[in-house]
Design an enzyme around this catalytic site. Structure first.
Site, PDB file in Angstrom:
ATOM      1  N   GLY A   1       2.406  -3.170   8.040  1.00 17.39           N
ATOM      2  CA  GLY A   1       2.696  -3.516   9.428  1.00 17.39           C
ATOM      3  C   GLY A   1       4.134  -3.992   9.568  1.00 17.39           C
TER       4      GLY A   1
ATOM      5  N   GLU B   1      -6.525  -5.681   3.699  1.00 16.56           N
ATOM      6  CA  GLU B   1      -6.573  -6.829   2.790  1.00 16.56           C
ATOM      7  C   GLU B   1      -7.768  -6.755   1.848  1.00 16.56           C
ATOM      8  OE1 GLU B   1      -3.611  -8.524   3.785  1.00 16.56           O
ATOM      9  OE2 GLU B   1      -3.975  -8.706   1.652  1.00 16.56           O
TER      10      GLU B   1
ATOM     11  N   THR C   1       0.825  -1.210   0.000  1.00 17.42           N
ATOM     12  CA  THR C   1       0.000   0.000   0.000  1.00 17.42           C
ATOM     13  C   THR C   1       0.865   1.268   0.000  1.00 17.42           C
ATOM     14  OG1 THR C   1      -1.679  -1.195   1.198  1.00 17.42           O
ATOM     15  CG2 THR C   1      -1.832   1.204   1.274  1.00 17.42           C
TER      16      THR C   1
HETATM   17  C1  LIG Z   1      -2.574 -14.508  11.319  1.00 18.26           C
HETATM   18  C2  LIG Z   1      -3.718 -13.605  10.882  1.00 18.26           C
HETATM   19  C3  LIG Z   1      -3.225 -12.253  10.816  1.00 18.26           C
HETATM   20  C4  LIG Z   1      -4.198 -11.247  10.703  1.00 18.26           C
HETATM   21  C5  LIG Z   1      -3.546  -9.993  11.042  1.00 18.26           C
HETATM   22  C6  LIG Z   1      -3.982  -8.890  10.203  1.00 18.26           C
HETATM   23  C7  LIG Z   1      -2.827  -8.315   9.487  1.00 18.26           C
HETATM   24  C8  LIG Z   1      -3.343  -7.295   8.563  1.00 18.26           C
HETATM   25  C9  LIG Z   1      -2.411  -7.154   7.434  1.00 18.26           C
HETATM   26  C10 LIG Z   1      -3.012  -6.320   6.380  1.00 18.26           C
HETATM   27  C11 LIG Z   1      -2.178  -6.427   5.192  1.00 18.26           C
HETATM   28  C12 LIG Z   1      -2.700  -5.651   4.012  1.00 18.26           C
HETATM   29  O1  LIG Z   1      -3.639  -4.945   4.065  1.00 18.26           O
HETATM   30  S1  LIG Z   1      -1.795  -5.920   2.621  1.00 18.26           S
HETATM   31  C13 LIG Z   1      -2.520  -4.954   1.385  1.00 18.26           C
HETATM   32  C14 LIG Z   1      -3.835  -5.521   0.928  1.00 18.26           C
HETATM   33  N1  LIG Z   1      -4.277  -4.805  -0.228  1.00 18.26           N
HETATM   34  C15 LIG Z   1      -5.349  -5.169  -0.908  1.00 18.26           C
HETATM   35  O2  LIG Z   1      -6.010  -6.102  -0.549  1.00 18.26           O
HETATM   36  C16 LIG Z   1      -5.586  -4.433  -2.199  1.00 18.26           C
HETATM   37  C17 LIG Z   1      -6.956  -4.610  -2.713  1.00 18.26           C
HETATM   38  N2  LIG Z   1      -6.988  -4.470  -4.152  1.00 18.26           N
HETATM   39  C18 LIG Z   1      -6.995  -5.560  -4.999  1.00 18.26           C
HETATM   40  O3  LIG Z   1      -6.928  -6.702  -4.547  1.00 18.26           O
HETATM   41  C19 LIG Z   1      -7.104  -5.275  -6.464  1.00 18.26           C
HETATM   42  O4  LIG Z   1      -6.479  -4.127  -6.852  1.00 18.26           O
HETATM   43  C20 LIG Z   1      -8.556  -5.266  -6.938  1.00 18.26           C
HETATM   44  C21 LIG Z   1      -9.115  -6.667  -6.728  1.00 18.26           C
HETATM   45  C22 LIG Z   1      -9.407  -4.290  -6.199  1.00 18.26           C
HETATM   46  C23 LIG Z   1      -8.579  -4.909  -8.422  1.00 18.26           C
HETATM   47  O5  LIG Z   1      -7.748  -5.752  -9.151  1.00 18.26           O
HETATM   48  P1  LIG Z   1      -7.206  -5.310 -10.596  1.00 18.26           P
HETATM   49  O6  LIG Z   1      -6.351  -6.394 -11.118  1.00 18.26           O
HETATM   50  O7  LIG Z   1      -6.579  -3.991 -10.472  1.00 18.26           O
HETATM   51  O8  LIG Z   1      -8.437  -5.016 -11.479  1.00 18.26           O
HETATM   52  P2  LIG Z   1      -9.783  -5.678 -11.852  1.00 18.26           P
HETATM   53  O9  LIG Z   1     -10.057  -5.107 -13.188  1.00 18.26           O
HETATM   54  O10 LIG Z   1     -10.792  -5.459 -10.782  1.00 18.26           O
HETATM   55  O11 LIG Z   1      -9.513  -7.229 -11.992  1.00 18.26           O
HETATM   56  C24 LIG Z   1      -8.987  -7.834 -13.150  1.00 18.26           C
HETATM   57  C25 LIG Z   1      -9.220  -9.318 -13.084  1.00 18.26           C
HETATM   58  O12 LIG Z   1      -8.455  -9.872 -12.002  1.00 18.26           O
HETATM   59  C26 LIG Z   1      -9.273 -10.642 -11.160  1.00 18.26           C
HETATM   60  N3  LIG Z   1      -8.690 -10.598  -9.830  1.00 18.26           N
HETATM   61  C27 LIG Z   1      -8.547  -9.539  -8.994  1.00 18.26           C
HETATM   62  N4  LIG Z   1      -7.961  -9.916  -7.864  1.00 18.26           N
HETATM   63  C28 LIG Z   1      -7.693 -11.234  -7.968  1.00 18.26           C
HETATM   64  C29 LIG Z   1      -7.083 -12.200  -7.104  1.00 18.26           C
HETATM   65  N5  LIG Z   1      -6.653 -11.877  -5.888  1.00 18.26           N
HETATM   66  N6  LIG Z   1      -6.980 -13.458  -7.556  1.00 18.26           N
HETATM   67  C30 LIG Z   1      -7.438 -13.811  -8.782  1.00 18.26           C
HETATM   68  N7  LIG Z   1      -8.027 -12.946  -9.642  1.00 18.26           N
HETATM   69  C31 LIG Z   1      -8.154 -11.671  -9.237  1.00 18.26           C
HETATM   70  C32 LIG Z   1     -10.626  -9.965 -11.263  1.00 18.26           C
HETATM   71  O13 LIG Z   1     -11.672 -10.836 -10.867  1.00 18.26           O
HETATM   72  C33 LIG Z   1     -10.669  -9.662 -12.739  1.00 18.26           C
HETATM   73  O14 LIG Z   1     -11.004 -10.832 -13.439  1.00 18.26           O
HETATM   74  P3  LIG Z   1     -11.829 -10.776 -14.804  1.00 18.26           P
HETATM   75  O15 LIG Z   1     -13.154 -10.171 -14.447  1.00 18.26           O
HETATM   76  O16 LIG Z   1     -11.072  -9.907 -15.727  1.00 18.26           O
HETATM   77  O17 LIG Z   1     -11.935 -12.204 -15.209  1.00 18.26           O
HETATM   78  C1  LIG Z   2      -4.303  -1.462  10.435  1.00 19.77           C
HETATM   79  C2  LIG Z   2      -3.892  -1.530   9.000  1.00 19.77           C
HETATM   80  C3  LIG Z   2      -2.877  -2.400   8.626  1.00 19.77           C
HETATM   81  C4  LIG Z   2      -2.446  -2.458   7.299  1.00 19.77           C
HETATM   82  N1  LIG Z   2      -1.395  -3.270   6.964  1.00 19.77           N
HETATM   83  C5  LIG Z   2      -0.930  -3.257   5.698  1.00 19.77           C
HETATM   84  C6  LIG Z   2       0.229  -4.034   5.327  1.00 19.77           C
HETATM   85  O1  LIG Z   2       0.786  -4.754   6.144  1.00 19.77           O
HETATM   86  N2  LIG Z   2       0.694  -3.968   4.059  1.00 19.77           N
HETATM   87  C7  LIG Z   2       0.096  -3.176   3.127  1.00 19.77           C
HETATM   88  O2  LIG Z   2       0.563  -3.142   1.996  1.00 19.77           O
HETATM   89  N3  LIG Z   2      -1.014  -2.458   3.444  1.00 19.77           N
HETATM   90  C8  LIG Z   2      -1.534  -2.473   4.685  1.00 19.77           C
HETATM   91  N4  LIG Z   2      -2.642  -1.737   5.010  1.00 19.77           N
HETATM   92  C9  LIG Z   2      -3.327  -0.965   3.974  1.00 19.77           C
HETATM   93  C10 LIG Z   2      -4.657  -1.576   3.549  1.00 19.77           C
HETATM   94  O3  LIG Z   2      -4.454  -2.731   2.813  1.00 19.77           O
HETATM   95  C11 LIG Z   2      -5.456  -0.539   2.753  1.00 19.77           C
HETATM   96  O4  LIG Z   2      -5.787   0.504   3.627  1.00 19.77           O
HETATM   97  C12 LIG Z   2      -6.696  -1.168   2.149  1.00 19.77           C
HETATM   98  O5  LIG Z   2      -6.366  -2.041   1.101  1.00 19.77           O
HETATM   99  C13 LIG Z   2      -7.693  -0.111   1.631  1.00 19.77           C
HETATM  100  O6  LIG Z   2      -7.098   0.736   0.716  1.00 19.77           O
HETATM  101  P1  LIG Z   2      -7.138   2.335   0.882  1.00 19.77           P
HETATM  102  O7  LIG Z   2      -6.673   2.670   2.230  1.00 19.77           O
HETATM  103  O8  LIG Z   2      -6.448   2.853  -0.288  1.00 19.77           O
HETATM  104  O9  LIG Z   2      -8.660   2.726   0.817  1.00 19.77           O
HETATM  105  P2  LIG Z   2      -9.395   3.466  -0.376  1.00 19.77           P
HETATM  106  O10 LIG Z   2      -9.378   2.583  -1.569  1.00 19.77           O
HETATM  107  O11 LIG Z   2      -8.885   4.835  -0.548  1.00 19.77           O
HETATM  108  O12 LIG Z   2     -10.870   3.477   0.196  1.00 19.77           O
HETATM  109  C14 LIG Z   2     -11.552   4.659   0.615  1.00 19.77           C
HETATM  110  C15 LIG Z   2     -13.023   4.558   0.156  1.00 19.77           C
HETATM  111  O13 LIG Z   2     -13.063   4.550  -1.269  1.00 19.77           O
HETATM  112  C16 LIG Z   2     -13.890   3.496  -1.723  1.00 19.77           C
HETATM  113  N5  LIG Z   2     -13.370   2.970  -2.999  1.00 19.77           N
HETATM  114  C17 LIG Z   2     -12.086   2.849  -3.400  1.00 19.77           C
HETATM  115  N6  LIG Z   2     -12.008   2.285  -4.615  1.00 19.77           N
HETATM  116  C18 LIG Z   2     -13.265   2.024  -5.000  1.00 19.77           C
HETATM  117  C19 LIG Z   2     -13.845   1.421  -6.151  1.00 19.77           C
HETATM  118  N7  LIG Z   2     -13.094   0.962  -7.141  1.00 19.77           N
HETATM  119  N8  LIG Z   2     -15.169   1.304  -6.191  1.00 19.77           N
HETATM  120  C20 LIG Z   2     -15.940   1.747  -5.181  1.00 19.77           C
HETATM  121  N9  LIG Z   2     -15.455   2.317  -4.072  1.00 19.77           N
HETATM  122  C21 LIG Z   2     -14.141   2.464  -3.970  1.00 19.77           C
HETATM  123  C22 LIG Z   2     -13.819   2.443  -0.625  1.00 19.77           C
HETATM  124  O14 LIG Z   2     -14.969   1.619  -0.634  1.00 19.77           O
HETATM  125  C23 LIG Z   2     -13.725   3.296   0.640  1.00 19.77           C
HETATM  126  O15 LIG Z   2     -15.026   3.637   1.064  1.00 19.77           O
HETATM  127  C24 LIG Z   2      -3.088  -1.661   6.323  1.00 19.77           C
HETATM  128  C25 LIG Z   2      -4.145  -0.816   6.703  1.00 19.77           C
HETATM  129  C26 LIG Z   2      -4.545  -0.740   8.023  1.00 19.77           C
HETATM  130  C27 LIG Z   2      -5.668   0.181   8.402  1.00 19.77           C
END
Ligand SMILES: CCCCCCCCCCCC(=O)SCCNC(=O)CCNC(=O)[C@H](O)C(C)(C)COP(=O)(O)OP(=O)(O)OC[C@H]1O[C@@H](n2cnc3c(N)ncnc32)[C@H](O)[C@@H]1OP(=O)(O)O
Ligand SMILES: Cc1cc2nc3c(=O)[nH]c(=O)nc-3n(C[C@H](O)[C@H](O)[C@H](O)COP(=O)(O)OP(=O)(O)OC[C@H]3O[C@@H](n4cnc5c(N)ncnc54)[C@H](O)[C@@H]3O)c2cc1C
Length: 673
Positions: free
Chosen positions: A189, A432, A150
């Site tokens: 994190g 996530e 992120t």
């Molecule tokens: C011990 C416990 C601890 C628990 C302790 C807790 C620790 C917390 C740690 C937190 C760590 C984090 O937050 S880490 C950061 C996490 N960040 C996120 O999760 C980011 C979220 N964003 C995304 O995943 C992506 O950007 C999307 C899904 C929103 C958009 O994907 P995109 O590739 O840009 O675009 P999009 O046009 O929507 O998708 C294109 C095609 O890919 C497919 N696609 C999208 N994602 C996926 C996927 N993951 N796998 C397969 N296919 C996918 C779609 O269905 C689509 O298929 P088709 O329709 O074309 O067939």
């Molecule tokens: C406690 C904590 C721990 C984290 N740990 C990690 C980590 O270890 N590693 C890491 O990489 N990241 C980490 N993150 C980041 C986290 O993964 C992101 O905050 C999360 O994926 C959401 O993205 P954003 O903050 O950009 O929200 P945004 O995407 O800016 O969301 C803001 C608003 O916009 C809306 N929005 C955005 N896009 C769309 C769309 N396409 N359509 C409709 N609505 C939309 C959402 O619904 C939401 O209401 C952490 C975050 C927190 C709070």
């Protein structure tokens, strides 16, 4: 009793709680075994619990969390990480054993991302050769890593990541750079102070062409003195609402050069001359997030089951007001409104438990295929994990807050343990994959499958109901008694999902036919698309719960109580969303009246087993860390005892008295009237 004895914890269980346990209709241990996955798993958990809590530091951590400063807590949290790592290595814990320990001692610890994301990312994104290099030293804790994806400007939209990794064929290196303020990594994190390595997700540029987001192993800090390496600026992002054990950080990379081999190349490769080849779709690089979505669904179970344990035990020992003027004050658990606050959370805990057990099994099966290079199941897996993560965390957070309110004023005290649960639950709807965004991913899949079904394809998996040959719908509830039937309840949810999905498909298609570009047609219907995804997820969770209960190999007493709970979960969901069910004509007004009656009857039915149902989660008191929810139910004594741990009470007179209050009082007393 003298006031000096108020803080002494009675040796016996609070009689009000004992009374609840005595009236349970089933053996708690039998249900605990089901929850754990078998008697031997319970034994394993107990063994790990004993090991962990024989260490005074592990017994002390919860108090530091509740009463310490942020810095003290971070220090304790680093120690906790190290102890966990040492124990893991010494006892050669499997991933399962490690997961059990994490669920006992609270998931958050300073280096939590090392096992939660860094190692899983290496396992999923590295080639065998790279695994031999990086995974080996990561597992030996020679390097400590995190997952830096992120950025300040983008969390959701990964295609918008601005950090660049530009290949230089002259030196066979990548140059990692943070070109703008919005490109700095922000949130990861364990990044601010703890990790010395990170997997940095950056946009790959080679031969002047951009190739989307790819993973790179980057050293951040010296292995000698932990100082950031030249060209790296890294630090804490600041105070947060909760999750204080984790040092969420920022990271700026100023033209950092890394070897070509530091790009994790399982899914895409850059050859020494800079040629780019992809052996899998770019989304294969999202694999770590898919795993975490399963884990976070499980985490939702941990939080809701702990919260409801506190809420129900406390409600059994708290007496307030009289129900019968002739009797003593009633336990607050007797009030129907209190049951209405607590039992949806109780039912949700069991629903998430069974549903995530199934999700985990599906994940393991799909992952085995994916690791072999068969990506066929990826779209379905993405839909299921995104939907589960969004549904479980959304409902968990809502119910945890209601349970906190059910504890009245004491629920607002840190010593209750429940306030902390709210703040640690809150980010789960965002991390996530933000929940709305995750529901929209589910909706996108539903639309595709719907159109496949329309064109005659036989659909399998979680959307198979879209290709059912739908005979004219007849509500299966012909009397109030029918509303108890789990198969009928599932049918109603299934039809609701089918109708909501087909309506939104029709609306989107009409908008496109009327000339709106596809993206505008989507945006005009986003709220309905999320509604469709929610309806789909609700159906799946109800179905998973109902099927698990039906297939249960357990005593009749356990089956009876879980059937009531499952029925309550489904009925409550219909009543709470009755507008949707009425509008889709899956039920009528008469059926809604029956369902509402049944909902309140079920509250009374569940009531005698409420304490036993939370006892079955079998949380150790240290795991629960709650003065209100401890096993012995001596809530008031534990609350009073907790005041001793507050540093404000370490001196009778606070230093601010001498600095501010004393001169003020003296000044006031000098002043003439
Ligand atoms: C011990 C416990 C601890 C628990 C302790 C807790 C620790 C917390 C740690 C937190 C760590 C984090 O937050 S880490 C950061 C996490 N960040 C996120 O999760 C980011 C979220 N964003 C995304 O995943 C992506 O950007 C999307 C899904 C929103 C958009 O994907 P995109 O590739 O840009 O675009 P999009 O046009 O929507 O998708 C294109 C095609 O890919 C497919 N696609 C999208 N994602 C996926 C996927 N993951 N796998 C397969 N296919 C996918 C779609 O269905 C689509 O298929 P088709 O329709 O074309 O067939
Ligand atoms: C406690 C904590 C721990 C984290 N740990 C990690 C980590 O270890 N590693 C890491 O990489 N990241 C980490 N993150 C980041 C986290 O993964 C992101 O905050 C999360 O994926 C959401 O993205 P954003 O903050 O950009 O929200 P945004 O995407 O800016 O969301 C803001 C608003 O916009 C809306 N929005 C955005 N896009 C769309 C769309 N396409 N359509 C409709 N609505 C939309 C959402 O619904 C939401 O209401 C952490 C975050 C927190 C709070």
């Amino acid at each position: 009793m003298s006031y000096l004895e108020f803080g002494a914890i009675p040796l016996q269980v609070n009689p009000d709680l004992q009374e609840e346990r005595d009236q349970a209709s089933f053996h708690v241990t039998e249900l605990t075994h089901i929850i754990d996955g078998g008697a031997e798993k319970t034994q394993l958990r107990k063994r790990l619990e004993k090991l962990i809590y024989s260490d005074p530091d592990f017994r002390r951590f919860p108090d530091v969390r509740t009463f310490g400063t942020k810095s003290e807590f971070y220090g304790a949290s680093v120690l906790k990480s190290i102890k966990l790592f040492q124990l893991r290595k010494e006892h050669q814990w499997t991933d399962e054993e490690s997961d059990i320990v994490h669920s006992l001692v609270d998931h958050g610890h300073a280096l939590g991302l090392h096992h939660a994301m860094f190692i899983p990312a290496l396992e999923r994104l590295a080639t065998d050769e790279q695994k031999a290099k990086w995974l080996t030293i990561a597992k030996q804790y020679k390097i400590l890593g995190t997952y830096a994806q992120t950025e300040l400007g983008h969390g959701t939209y990964l295609q918008g990541l601005e950090t660049t990794a530009t290949y230089d064929p002259g030196t066979q290196e990548f140059i990692l750079n943070t070109p703008t303020i919005s490109a700095m990594k922000w949130w990861p994190g364990s990044l601010g102070k703890s990790s010395n390595y990170a997997i940095v997700l950056a946009t790959l540029i080679t031969r002047g062409k951009r190739h989307g987001m790819h993973p790179f192993v980057v050293q951040l800090r010296s292995l000698e003195d932990h100082q950031p390496l030249p060209g790296i600026k890294v630090g804490e992002i600041g105070a947060k609402m909760g999750t204080l054990s984790t040092d969420n950080g920022y990271l700026i990379l100023n033209n950092i050069r890394i070897l070509r081999e530091n790009m994790l190349m399982k899914n895409a490769q850059v050859s020494p001359d800079g040629t780019f080849t992809a052996s899998a779709p770019n989304q294969a690089n999202y694999a770590t997030m898919v795993l975490l979505r399963v884990r976070i669904s499980e985490f939702a179970y941990t939080n809701i089951s702990k919260a409801v344990t506190i809420g129900i035990r406390y409600s059994a020992v708290r007496r307030q007001s009289k129900l019968d003027p002739e009797e003593k004050e009633a336990k607050i658990l007797e009030y129907q409104t209190q049951q209405y606050k607590l039992f949806p959370g109780l039912a949700l805990a069991y629903a998430i438990l069974f549903s995530t057990k199934l999700l985990k099994k599906k994940y393991r099966e799909a992952q085995t295929e994916i690791m072999k290079g068969n990506l066929q199941s990826l779209p379905e897996l993405h839909c299921e994990t995104s939907g589960s993560k969004a549904f479980c965390t959304e409902h968990m957070l809502k119910e945890v807050e209601i349970i906190r309110q059910s504890c009245g004023g004491h629920g607002y005290l840190a010593a209750s343990g429940i306030g902390m649960m709210t703040s640690s639950s809150a980010p789960l709807v965002t991390v996530e994959g933000e929940n709305t965004v995750m529901y929209l991913q589910v909706a996108r899949y539903l639309l595709k499958r719907f159109s496949n079904a329309k064109s005659g394809e036989q659909i399998e998996g979680c959307t198979s109901y879209l290709s059912m040959n739908h005979a004219p719908y007849l509500c299966p509830f012909l009397s109030e008694k029918d509303c108890r039937n789990l198969s009928s309840l599932c049918d109603v949810y299934r039809y609701r999902a089918f109708i909501v999905i087909s309506r939104v498909v029709r609306t989107v298609q009409t908008d496109i036919k009327d000339g709106l570009p596809q993206h505008d047609a989507f945006n005009k219907n986003l709220v309905h698309l999320v509604r469709a995804a929610r309806a789909h997820c609700y159906f799946n969770v109800v179905k998973d719960f109902a099927e698990a209960v039906k297939e249960l190999d357990a005593s009749i007493q356990i089956c009876t109580v879980l059937i009531s709970l499952c029925c309550f979960f489904a009925v409550h969901g219909i009543v709470e969303n009755s507008g949707d069910f009425l509008q889709t004509q899956t039920i009528g007004v008469e059926q809604l009246k029956w369902l509402k009656n049944l909902q309140t009857s079920l509250l009374a039915e569940i009531r005698p087993n409420a304490v036993a149902l939370v006892d079955a989660f079998d949380y150790h008191d240290i795991t629960l860390t709650s003065a209100l929810g401890s096993y012995d139910g001596n809530a008031y004594e534990r609350l009073y005892q907790s005041t001793e741990k507050d540093s404000m009470n370490s001196q009778e007179v606070h230093s601010s008295y001498h600095t501010y209050l004393k001169p003020f009082i003296q000044e006031m007393n000098k002043a003439k009237l």
